[in-house]
Design an enzyme around this catalytic site. Sequence first.
Site, short mmCIF file in Angstrom:
data_model
loop_
_atom_site.label_atom_id
_atom_site.label_comp_id
_atom_site.label_asym_id
_atom_site.label_seq_id
_atom_site.Cartn_x
_atom_site.Cartn_y
_atom_site.Cartn_z
N ARG A 135 0.83 -1.20 0.00
CA ARG A 135 0.00 0.00 0.00
C ARG A 135 0.86 1.25 0.00
O ARG A 135 2.01 1.22 0.42
CB ARG A 135 -0.90 0.02 1.23
N ARG A 151 1.31 0.09 5.22
CA ARG A 151 0.83 -0.27 6.56
C ARG A 151 0.97 -1.76 6.87
O ARG A 151 0.94 -2.16 8.01
CB ARG A 151 -0.62 0.18 6.76
#
Length: 239
Positions: free
Chosen positions: A45, A49
């Site tokens: 991402r 994360r």
Amino acid sequence: MHKLGVNIDHVATLRQARGTRYPDPVFAALIAEQAGASNITLHVREDRRHAQERDLELIKKSVSIKVNLEMAPTADLKAIALRHRPDSCTLVPEKRHELTTEGGMDLLSDAYPGLKTYIAELKKAGIVVSLFIDPDEKQVTAACKLGARAVEFNSGRYAESKNDKEAAREIERIRQATVYALSNDLTAHVGHGLHYHNVRPLVEMQLLEEFNIGHAIVARAVMVGFEQAVKDMLALLRP
Ligand code: PXP
């Protein structure tokens, strides 16, 4: 036999929660391979994360099965894909604050200028490109025109259906979109929100080639171990 793509993102989520070295998604990927998975999926991402570039690099070097990188179509992530050459890339929309991917790419909107060229560059590097879309014929037609080889239908609405009637409607949408994709020479995958108690109706359709499943497998792995969790899902994917 349907193919199972095991998404290892949430093994990385657990690691990132404490900034430790464990649990290592590379270890999970090897166990998934041993248990019979057809590919490993990870979603790098924009905010990193969960899965990191390091995970992609090491998984690509470690497993013999295919590696599928899920990513938003950004320049940064394209550079990562070209550096590590996963077997396939599934392009997804991404909003930073969403809990997880919330819907398919809207290929009819003007949100993705230059997508055809972006896809062509990945293809030129030998990467198979799949587009994560809602089960809708217009989206399939657009995916075809953009040069994708596969589409992954978003099963999120099916997974969230509140009753049998809603579920049956969503299954029918996926079935019709799959038939349409196949008639357009696209391979059809499905994923998002699938778990041990809702996957069977999609398996029974006998049309979808690949199931990409993450959260439910990692959650079960906490209780029964990763290998068993993958095997339990594989048992459900048998025709
Ligand atoms: N397919 C796509 C395109 C996704 O974005 C996700 C979630 O990262 C999955 C499949 C796996 O979804 P889940 O974790 O709900 O099984």
